[in-house]
Design a protein around this motif. Structure first.
Motif, PDB file in Angstrom:
ATOM      1  N   MET A 117      77.083  78.565  31.942  1.00 32.96           N
ATOM      2  CA  MET A 117      76.600  78.934  30.615  1.00 32.96           C
ATOM      3  C   MET A 117      75.893  80.277  30.635  1.00 32.96           C
ATOM      4  SD  MET A 117      77.546  76.566  28.503  1.00 32.96           S
ATOM      5  CE  MET A 117      76.480  76.872  27.104  1.00 32.96           C
ATOM      6  N   ILE A 118      75.086  80.518  31.683  1.00 28.40           N
ATOM      7  CA  ILE A 118      74.310  81.754  31.755  1.00 28.40           C
ATOM      8  C   ILE A 118      75.189  82.944  32.123  1.00 28.40           C
ATOM      9  CG2 ILE A 118      72.469  82.947  32.998  1.00 28.40           C
ATOM     10  CD1 ILE A 118      71.053  80.255  33.263  1.00 28.40           C
ATOM     11  N   SER A 119      76.061  82.771  33.105  1.00 28.96           N
ATOM     12  CA  SER A 119      76.873  83.891  33.595  1.00 28.96           C
ATOM     13  C   SER A 119      77.944  84.316  32.594  1.00 28.96           C
ATOM     14  CB  SER A 119      77.524  83.531  34.936  1.00 28.96           C
ATOM     15  OG  SER A 119      78.409  82.427  34.778  1.00 28.96           O
ATOM     16  N   GLU A 120      78.548  83.350  31.911  1.00 25.27           N
ATOM     17  CA  GLU A 120      79.649  83.672  31.000  1.00 25.27           C
ATOM     18  C   GLU A 120      79.256  83.585  29.531  1.00 25.27           C
ATOM     19  OE1 GLU A 120      83.394  81.944  31.860  1.00 25.27           O
ATOM     20  OE2 GLU A 120      83.082  81.913  34.022  1.00 25.27           O
ATOM     21  N   GLU A 121      78.038  83.118  29.259  1.00 25.71           N
ATOM     22  CA  GLU A 121      77.528  83.023  27.880  1.00 25.71           C
ATOM     23  C   GLU A 121      78.523  82.323  26.957  1.00 25.71           C
ATOM     24  OE1 GLU A 121      76.594  87.118  26.935  1.00 25.71           O
ATOM     25  OE2 GLU A 121      74.576  86.894  27.732  1.00 25.71           O
ATOM     26  N   LEU A 122      79.020  81.180  27.421  1.00 23.66           N
ATOM     27  CA  LEU A 122      80.021  80.440  26.649  1.00 23.66           C
ATOM     28  C   LEU A 122      79.489  79.976  25.303  1.00 23.66           C
ATOM     29  CD1 LEU A 122      81.588  78.236  29.483  1.00 23.66           C
ATOM     30  CD2 LEU A 122      82.399  80.407  28.588  1.00 23.66           C
ATOM     31  N   TYR A 123      78.187  79.788  25.194  1.00 23.06           N
ATOM     32  CA  TYR A 123      77.592  79.303  23.951  1.00 23.06           C
ATOM     33  C   TYR A 123      77.760  80.292  22.801  1.00 23.06           C
ATOM     34  CZ  TYR A 123      73.848  82.311  25.752  1.00 23.06           C
ATOM     35  OH  TYR A 123      73.141  83.364  26.258  1.00 23.06           O
ATOM     36  N   LYS A 124      78.078  81.550  23.129  1.00 25.05           N
ATOM     37  CA  LYS A 124      78.266  82.550  22.076  1.00 25.05           C
ATOM     38  C   LYS A 124      79.598  82.372  21.344  1.00 25.05           C
ATOM     39  CE  LYS A 124      75.291  86.248  23.777  1.00 25.05           C
ATOM     40  NZ  LYS A 124      75.218  87.678  24.150  1.00 25.05           N
ATOM     41  N   ASN A 125      80.467  81.535  21.880  1.00 26.91           N
ATOM     42  CA  ASN A 125      81.734  81.233  21.206  1.00 26.91           C
ATOM     43  C   ASN A 125      81.471  80.204  20.116  1.00 26.91           C
ATOM     44  OD1 ASN A 125      84.293  80.580  20.385  1.00 26.91           O
ATOM     45  ND2 ASN A 125      84.915  79.633  22.312  1.00 26.91           N
ATOM     46  N   PRO A 126      81.561  80.583  18.828  1.00 23.71           N
ATOM     47  CA  PRO A 126      81.236  79.642  17.747  1.00 23.71           C
ATOM     48  C   PRO A 126      82.207  78.463  17.662  1.00 23.71           C
ATOM     49  CG  PRO A 126      82.204  81.646  16.858  1.00 23.71           C
ATOM     50  CD  PRO A 126      81.975  81.897  18.316  1.00 23.71           C
ATOM     51  N   ASN A 127      83.364  78.590  18.300  1.00 24.81           N
ATOM     52  CA  ASN A 127      84.373  77.531  18.248  1.00 24.81           C
ATOM     53  C   ASN A 127      84.445  76.733  19.546  1.00 24.81           C
ATOM     54  OD1 ASN A 127      85.220  78.483  15.647  1.00 24.81           O
ATOM     55  ND2 ASN A 127      86.339  80.116  16.667  1.00 24.81           N
ATOM     56  N   LEU A 128      83.415  76.863  20.378  1.00 21.96           N
ATOM     57  CA  LEU A 128      83.401  76.155  21.658  1.00 21.96           C
ATOM     58  C   LEU A 128      83.385  74.645  21.429  1.00 21.96           C
ATOM     59  CD1 LEU A 128      83.151  76.513  24.781  1.00 21.96           C
ATOM     60  CD2 LEU A 128      80.667  76.265  24.464  1.00 21.96           C
ATOM     61  N   LYS A 129      84.265  73.945  22.117  1.00 18.34           N
ATOM     62  CA  LYS A 129      84.365  72.488  21.990  1.00 18.34           C
ATOM     63  C   LYS A 129      84.090  71.842  23.340  1.00 18.34           C
ATOM     64  CE  LYS A 129      87.733  72.564  18.211  1.00 18.34           C
ATOM     65  NZ  LYS A 129      87.703  74.011  18.031  1.00 18.34           N
ATOM     66  N   LEU A 130      83.818  70.550  23.287  1.00 20.08           N
ATOM     67  CA  LEU A 130      83.539  69.800  24.505  1.00 20.08           C
ATOM     68  C   LEU A 130      84.693  69.920  25.496  1.00 20.08           C
ATOM     69  CD1 LEU A 130      81.695  67.778  26.043  1.00 20.08           C
ATOM     70  CD2 LEU A 130      82.963  65.943  24.907  1.00 20.08           C
ATOM     71  N   GLY A 131      85.927  69.814  24.989  1.00 14.88           N
ATOM     72  CA  GLY A 131      87.100  69.913  25.860  1.00 14.88           C
ATOM     73  C   GLY A 131      87.221  71.276  26.515  1.00 14.88           C
ATOM     74  N   ASP A 132      86.852  72.352  25.776  1.00  9.50           N
ATOM     75  CA  ASP A 132      86.911  73.700  26.340  1.00  9.50           C
ATOM     76  C   ASP A 132      85.932  73.841  27.503  1.00  9.50           C
ATOM     77  OD1 ASP A 132      88.685  74.266  24.292  1.00  9.50           O
ATOM     78  OD2 ASP A 132      87.116  75.009  22.970  1.00  9.50           O
ATOM     79  N   LEU A 133      84.702  73.350  27.286  1.00 13.52           N
ATOM     80  CA  LEU A 133      83.690  73.444  28.334  1.00 13.52           C
ATOM     81  C   LEU A 133      84.059  72.578  29.532  1.00 13.52           C
ATOM     82  CD1 LEU A 133      81.006  74.628  29.179  1.00 13.52           C
ATOM     83  CD2 LEU A 133      79.839  72.775  27.981  1.00 13.52           C
ATOM     84  N   ALA A 134      84.638  71.406  29.264  1.00 11.89           N
ATOM     85  CA  ALA A 134      85.061  70.523  30.354  1.00 11.89           C
ATOM     86  C   ALA A 134      86.149  71.179  31.197  1.00 11.89           C
ATOM     87  CB  ALA A 134      85.550  69.199  29.789  1.00 11.89           C
ATOM     88  N   SER A 135      87.047  71.914  30.550  1.00 11.51           N
ATOM     89  CA  SER A 135      88.106  72.611  31.285  1.00 11.51           C
ATOM     90  C   SER A 135      87.520  73.667  32.204  1.00 11.51           C
ATOM     91  CB  SER A 135      89.082  73.266  30.292  1.00 11.51           C
ATOM     92  OG  SER A 135      89.746  72.292  29.531  1.00 11.51           O
ATOM     93  N   ARG A 136      86.506  74.374  31.724  1.00 12.85           N
ATOM     94  CA  ARG A 136      85.870  75.384  32.558  1.00 12.85           C
ATOM     95  C   ARG A 136      85.090  74.754  33.708  1.00 12.85           C
ATOM     96  NH1 ARG A 136      85.898  80.351  30.166  1.00 12.85           N
ATOM     97  NH2 ARG A 136      85.498  81.022  32.304  1.00 12.85           N
ATOM     98  N   MET A 137      84.644  73.521  33.510  1.00 10.17           N
ATOM     99  CA  MET A 137      83.929  72.797  34.566  1.00 10.17           C
ATOM    100  C   MET A 137      84.875  72.074  35.516  1.00 10.17           C
ATOM    101  SD  MET A 137      80.522  72.894  34.515  1.00 10.17           S
ATOM    102  CE  MET A 137      80.013  71.293  35.158  1.00 10.17           C
ATOM    103  N   ASN A 138      86.187  72.055  35.156  1.00 11.02           N
ATOM    104  CA  ASN A 138      87.195  71.325  35.938  1.00 11.02           C
ATOM    105  C   ASN A 138      86.842  69.845  36.064  1.00 11.02           C
ATOM    106  OD1 ASN A 138      88.871  73.576  36.505  1.00 11.02           O
ATOM    107  ND2 ASN A 138      87.465  74.225  38.108  1.00 11.02           N
ATOM    108  N   MET A 139      86.472  69.259  34.925  1.00 10.83           N
ATOM    109  CA  MET A 139      86.131  67.836  34.903  1.00 10.83           C
ATOM    110  C   MET A 139      86.603  67.247  33.584  1.00 10.83           C
ATOM    111  SD  MET A 139      81.978  68.229  34.322  1.00 10.83           S
ATOM    112  CE  MET A 139      81.658  66.507  34.624  1.00 10.83           C
ATOM    113  N   PRO A 140      86.863  65.935  33.512  1.00 13.03           N
ATOM    114  CA  PRO A 140      87.303  65.314  32.268  1.00 13.03           C
ATOM    115  C   PRO A 140      86.246  65.457  31.173  1.00 13.03           C
ATOM    116  CG  PRO A 140      87.645  63.840  34.136  1.00 13.03           C
ATOM    117  CD  PRO A 140      86.804  64.971  34.633  1.00 13.03           C
ATOM    118  N   ALA A 141      86.701  65.528  29.937  1.00 16.83           N
ATOM    119  CA  ALA A 141      85.775  65.696  28.811  1.00 16.83           C
ATOM    120  C   ALA A 141      84.819  64.513  28.694  1.00 16.83           C
ATOM    121  CB  ALA A 141      86.569  65.869  27.513  1.00 16.83           C
ATOM    122  N   HIS A 142      85.321  63.276  28.955  1.00 17.99           N
ATOM    123  CA  HIS A 142      84.452  62.114  28.823  1.00 17.99           C
ATOM    124  C   HIS A 142      83.362  62.113  29.895  1.00 17.99           C
ATOM    125  CE1 HIS A 142      87.287  60.518  31.897  1.00 17.99           C
ATOM    126  NE2 HIS A 142      86.236  59.831  32.309  1.00 17.99           N
TER     127      HIS A 142
END
Length: 353
Positions: free
Chosen positions: A244-269
């Motif tokens: 979150m800090i290095s890539e500032e993903l929170y600045k994406n107004p359309n960020l979804k749980l699935g998008d963040l999970a993909s970047r974490m390489n883990m299932p959304a649930h």
């Protein structure tokens, strides 16, 4: 037309018509919260125009010469739309939209110049114009395949599961039209339109199959989660914070749980479970806290931006959402917070004197 020709016309045109409607929907009706949807819509629209005109010219050859010219002009943008659809799907918020606009502008000017020569010298340029269009299409098909290979080799994950089916379908359509244009296969021009209709509906089947699979597995995933151990949760939390800090993903107004999970390489649930069970926050709360913290930093640093502009800058998509979220987290409004900072600063300076 005979009954057989009418049936060929119907099946050749139905795919182009549906592709045209879907392209218009993605471009003009659907609220564009996902940039690749724009390029997919443009791809479908341009390809449908080309396919539809090919069908009409085959069955009605007496149409004015400008009509096939428009069809080839539409085909000119199919390759670039496919290329940027793949690139934006993988790069997501890192996608360079400014560069994309510049190249589309350059390509439009090139098409206009070549198209003008075609209209002024129709006999001389009749063959060369089509060759030029197919050459550009070929180049962008190769670039699209190469980009997909590079991103896949880098283990990059696309936010859309339909990138490969779309790429594969376009390669099939491209090869079909190339074989028809070169005369290697002696089939009528509407054959390319039939192939387009076929691959379009195959992609529809893939879409509905994936949607059905997601729905059928949603409930089991909800209740089959095992609690994440403390050590593993700490590791995930640290990785999430760094991301979150290095890539500032929170600045994406359309960020979804699935998008963040993909970047974490883990299932959304599993990410949802980490946030709720281990961090005690919902996904929205977790993201908004980063946004509000940065908004506070900008206010405290005396940013030249207006209050509402700061909200957009940190990732909120509306002024009202920014204000209500700020008050919920900081128990005050952004304006009052700014005023409190301007009051504290002189008092601090006077105490130092």
């Amino acid at each position: 037309m005979t009954f057989g020709q009418q049936m060929l016309f119907f099946f050749s045109a139905v795919g182009a018509f549906n592709g045209l409607l879907l392209g218009i929907y993605l471009l003009f009706v659907k609220k564009l919260k996902y940039l690749p949807d724009f390029f997919l819509g443009l791809l479908l629209l341009m390809l449908s125009i080309r396919v539809g005109i090919s069908v009409c010219i085959y069955f009605y050859p007496d149409w004015p010469r400008i009509i096939p010219h428009m069809g080839l002009s539409g085909l000119f943008f199919v390759g670039p739309a496919l290329y940027y659809y793949i690139k934006s799907s993988f790069q997501q918020e890192m996608f360079d939209l400014k560069s994309c606009r510049k190249w589309f502008g350059i390509l439009t000017l090139i098409l206009g110049a070549v198209g003008l020569l075609y209209l002024v010298f129709p006999v001389t340029w009749n063959h060369y114009f089509g060759t030029f269009i197919y050459t550009v299409w070929s180049i962008f098909i190769i670039l699209s395949v190469y980009q997909f290979y590079i991103f896949s080799k880098q283990n990059s994950k696309s936010s859309s599961p339909f990138v490969f089916p779309v790429l594969f379908s376009n390669v099939i359509i491209f090869l079909t039209y190339q074989l028809i244009s070169t005369g290697w296969i002696q089939i009528y021009c509407a054959g390319g339109s039939l192939v387009f209709s076929f691959v379009l509906y195959i992609n529809f089947l893939i879409l509905f199959n994936k949607k059905y699979h997601q729905i059928s597995t949603k409930e089991p995933n909800k209740y089959s989660n095992k609690k994440i151990s403390g050590e593993q949760a700490d590791s995930f939390s640290l990785k999430l914070e760094r991301l979150m800090i290095s890539e500032e993903l929170y600045k994406n107004p359309n960020l979804k749980l699935g998008d963040l999970a993909s970047r974490m390489n883990m299932p959304a649930h599993q990410l949802s479970q980490l946030l709720n069970d281990n961090l005690g926050k919902s996904f929205a709360t977790y993201i908004n806290e980063y946004r509000i913290d940065e908004a506070c930093e900008k206010i405290e640093s005396g940013s030249y931006l207006k209050i509402e502009e700061i909200g957009y800058e940190v990732g909120f998509n509306s002024k009202s959402t920014f204000f209500s979220t700020f008050k919920k987290i900081k128990n005050t409004t952004p304006l009052l917070y700014k005023q409190s900072q301007t009051v504290i600063e002189p008092e601090f300076q006077s105490s130092n004197l």
